[in-house]
Design a protein around this motif. Sequence first.
Motif, PDB file in Angstrom:
ATOM      1  N   GLY A  34      17.320  81.583 -53.290  1.00  0.00           N
ATOM      2  CA  GLY A  34      18.314  82.167 -54.175  1.00  0.00           C
ATOM      3  C   GLY A  34      18.077  83.662 -54.375  1.00  0.00           C
ATOM      4  N   PRO A  35      18.927  84.327 -55.158  1.00  0.00           N
ATOM      5  CA  PRO A  35      18.812  85.767 -55.352  1.00  0.00           C
ATOM      6  C   PRO A  35      17.481  86.177 -55.975  1.00  0.00           C
ATOM      7  N   SER A  36      16.963  87.339 -55.572  1.00  0.00           N
ATOM      8  CA  SER A  36      15.716  87.857 -56.143  1.00  0.00           C
ATOM      9  C   SER A  36      15.884  88.103 -57.639  1.00  0.00           C
ATOM     10  N   GLU A  37      14.829  87.807 -58.389  1.00  0.00           N
ATOM     11  CA  GLU A  37      14.910  87.923 -59.841  1.00  0.00           C
ATOM     12  C   GLU A  37      14.981  89.381 -60.299  1.00  0.00           C
ATOM     13  N   GLN A  38      14.082  90.217 -59.819  1.00  0.00           N
ATOM     14  CA  GLN A  38      14.026  91.607 -60.273  1.00  0.00           C
ATOM     15  C   GLN A  38      15.088  92.468 -59.600  1.00  0.00           C
ATOM     16  N   GLN A  39      15.386  92.171 -58.347  1.00  0.00           N
ATOM     17  CA  GLN A  39      16.355  92.927 -57.548  1.00  0.00           C
ATOM     18  C   GLN A  39      15.994  94.416 -57.474  1.00  0.00           C
ATOM     19  N   ALA A  40      14.707  94.691 -57.465  1.00  0.00           N
ATOM     20  CA  ALA A  40      14.202  96.057 -57.317  1.00  0.00           C
ATOM     21  C   ALA A  40      12.791  95.985 -56.759  1.00  0.00           C
ATOM     22  N   ALA A  41      12.440  96.959 -55.916  1.00  0.00           N
ATOM     23  CA  ALA A  41      11.100  96.992 -55.331  1.00  0.00           C
ATOM     24  C   ALA A  41      10.060  97.250 -56.415  1.00  0.00           C
ATOM     25  N   SER A  42       8.821  96.841 -56.132  1.00  0.00           N
ATOM     26  CA  SER A  42       7.742  96.929 -57.122  1.00  0.00           C
ATOM     27  C   SER A  42       7.384  98.371 -57.463  1.00  0.00           C
ATOM     28  N   THR A  43       6.816  98.531 -58.639  1.00  0.00           N
ATOM     29  CA  THR A  43       6.177  99.796 -59.023  1.00  0.00           C
ATOM     30  C   THR A  43       4.903  99.952 -58.192  1.00  0.00           C
ATOM     31  N   ILE A  44       4.626 101.168 -57.724  1.00  0.00           N
ATOM     32  CA  ILE A  44       3.407 101.424 -56.942  1.00  0.00           C
ATOM     33  C   ILE A  44       2.509 102.397 -57.702  1.00  0.00           C
ATOM     34  N   VAL A  45       1.251 101.992 -57.898  1.00  0.00           N
ATOM     35  CA  VAL A  45       0.256 102.869 -58.516  1.00  0.00           C
ATOM     36  C   VAL A  45      -0.856 103.133 -57.509  1.00  0.00           C
ATOM     37  N   ASP A  46      -1.127 104.405 -57.262  1.00  0.00           N
ATOM     38  CA  ASP A  46      -2.177 104.826 -56.337  1.00  0.00           C
ATOM     39  C   ASP A  46      -3.474 105.022 -57.116  1.00  0.00           C
ATOM     40  N   LEU A  47      -4.501 104.252 -56.735  1.00  0.00           N
ATOM     41  CA  LEU A  47      -5.798 104.332 -57.411  1.00  0.00           C
ATOM     42  C   LEU A  47      -6.874 104.924 -56.504  1.00  0.00           C
ATOM     43  N   THR A  48      -6.463 105.615 -55.432  1.00  0.00           N
ATOM     44  CA  THR A  48      -7.440 106.146 -54.482  1.00  0.00           C
ATOM     45  C   THR A  48      -7.916 107.543 -54.831  1.00  0.00           C
ATOM     46  N   GLY A  49      -7.262 108.203 -55.768  1.00  0.00           N
ATOM     47  CA  GLY A  49      -7.635 109.562 -56.139  1.00  0.00           C
ATOM     48  C   GLY A  49      -8.483 109.602 -57.394  1.00  0.00           C
ATOM     49  N   VAL A  50      -8.686 110.806 -57.905  1.00  0.00           N
ATOM     50  CA  VAL A  50      -9.484 110.969 -59.129  1.00  0.00           C
ATOM     51  C   VAL A  50      -8.781 110.327 -60.316  1.00  0.00           C
ATOM     52  N   HIS A  51      -7.448 110.469 -60.352  1.00  0.00           N
ATOM     53  CA  HIS A  51      -6.664 109.910 -61.453  1.00  0.00           C
ATOM     54  C   HIS A  51      -5.563 109.008 -60.893  1.00  0.00           C
ATOM     55  N   PRO A  52      -5.210 107.918 -61.597  1.00  0.00           N
ATOM     56  CA  PRO A  52      -4.117 107.052 -61.144  1.00  0.00           C
ATOM     57  C   PRO A  52      -2.795 107.811 -61.094  1.00  0.00           C
ATOM     58  N   LYS A  53      -1.984 107.492 -60.087  1.00  0.00           N
ATOM     59  CA  LYS A  53      -0.676 108.124 -59.941  1.00  0.00           C
ATOM     60  C   LYS A  53       0.370 107.058 -59.612  1.00  0.00           C
ATOM     61  N   ILE A  54       1.530 107.156 -60.220  1.00  0.00           N
ATOM     62  CA  ILE A  54       2.643 106.277 -59.867  1.00  0.00           C
ATOM     63  C   ILE A  54       3.398 106.899 -58.703  1.00  0.00           C
ATOM     64  N   LEU A  55       3.424 106.191 -57.567  1.00  0.00           N
ATOM     65  CA  LEU A  55       4.108 106.686 -56.374  1.00  0.00           C
ATOM     66  C   LEU A  55       5.567 106.256 -56.332  1.00  0.00           C
ATOM     67  N   ARG A  56       5.875 105.125 -56.981  1.00  0.00           N
ATOM     68  CA  ARG A  56       7.257 104.640 -57.034  1.00  0.00           C
ATOM     69  C   ARG A  56       7.449 103.896 -58.344  1.00  0.00           C
ATOM     70  N   THR A  57       8.484 104.260 -59.063  1.00  0.00           N
ATOM     71  CA  THR A  57       8.788 103.550 -60.299  1.00  0.00           C
ATOM     72  C   THR A  57       9.595 102.297 -59.971  1.00  0.00           C
ATOM     73  N   GLY A  58       9.381 101.258 -60.759  1.00  0.00           N
ATOM     74  CA  GLY A  58      10.052  99.981 -60.519  1.00  0.00           C
ATOM     75  C   GLY A  58      10.082  99.171 -61.791  1.00  0.00           C
ATOM     76  N   PRO A  59      10.054  97.855 -61.682  1.00  0.00           N
ATOM     77  CA  PRO A  59      10.179  96.996 -62.861  1.00  0.00           C
ATOM     78  C   PRO A  59       9.088  97.197 -63.914  1.00  0.00           C
ATOM     79  N   VAL A  60       7.883  97.552 -63.491  1.00  0.00           N
ATOM     80  CA  VAL A  60       6.803  97.847 -64.448  1.00  0.00           C
ATOM     81  C   VAL A  60       6.850  99.340 -64.756  1.00  0.00           C
ATOM     82  N   GLY A  61       7.174  99.676 -65.986  1.00  0.00           N
ATOM     83  CA  GLY A  61       7.389 101.075 -66.357  1.00  0.00           C
ATOM     84  C   GLY A  61       6.111 101.873 -66.518  1.00  0.00           C
ATOM     85  N   ALA A  62       6.262 103.201 -66.451  1.00  0.00           N
ATOM     86  CA  ALA A  62       5.116 104.104 -66.599  1.00  0.00           C
ATOM     87  C   ALA A  62       4.437 103.931 -67.953  1.00  0.00           C
TER      88      ALA A  62
END
Length: 218
Positions: free
Chosen positions: A173-201
């Motif tokens: 059936g249809p996807s529940e969120q209908q939007a790609a995930s939020t992406i958080v980059d943890l490889t640097g000194v500080h966390p960074k959001i690379l793409r905003t999505g269902p989980v907000g900043a």
Amino acid sequence: MTELFDCTDPEQRATGLASAVSALKGGRLVVLPTDTVYGIGADAFDSEAVAALLSAKGRGRDMPVPVLVGSWHTIDGLVYTVPRAARELIEAFWPGALSLVVRQAPSLQWDLGDAHGTVMLRMPLHPVAIELLREVGPMAVSSANISGRPAALTAADARAQLGDLVEVYLDSGPSEQQAASTIVDLTGVHPKILRTGPVGADAVAEVLGVNAESLLTD
């Protein structure tokens, strides 16, 4: 031959999952439902299958394929060291619509594209996806669409774009969120959001104890 299974029907779901497992273990591609959008998936440790996935999407190695896992504990074998921030976000949002970019374990024998020693991981909040992942292990999964075209929100959307390049389509059936995930980059000194999505900043910032602005700026 391409097959589509209606996973809202218990009998078709069982048959479809068995067919998907067989396809994945044979190096072929499947489309699976997730809580965000439909995904096209391959065995993460089968480099030829991952290359076929990139080819099916018309996507280059410069955009490496993310990995979905079926449990929290799976990441311990995939990551060099799991940062504290990663564990906090996993406890807060997994399974769910949050992807984490972390340093992969150097011993891993996989080729997800030009990832430069990193991997993007997520545990989806979808029973069909979880059941498949727990059966086959980590999967390389990208959105089930041709690169540059809209993400597939239904199995029919995915099939219209990918056709016979995929062996098994699992329709839930249809996807529940209908939007790609939020992406958080943890490889640097500080966390960074690379793409905003269902989980907000703001939600990410609250878990990490930081200012939301700092997650969105360089």
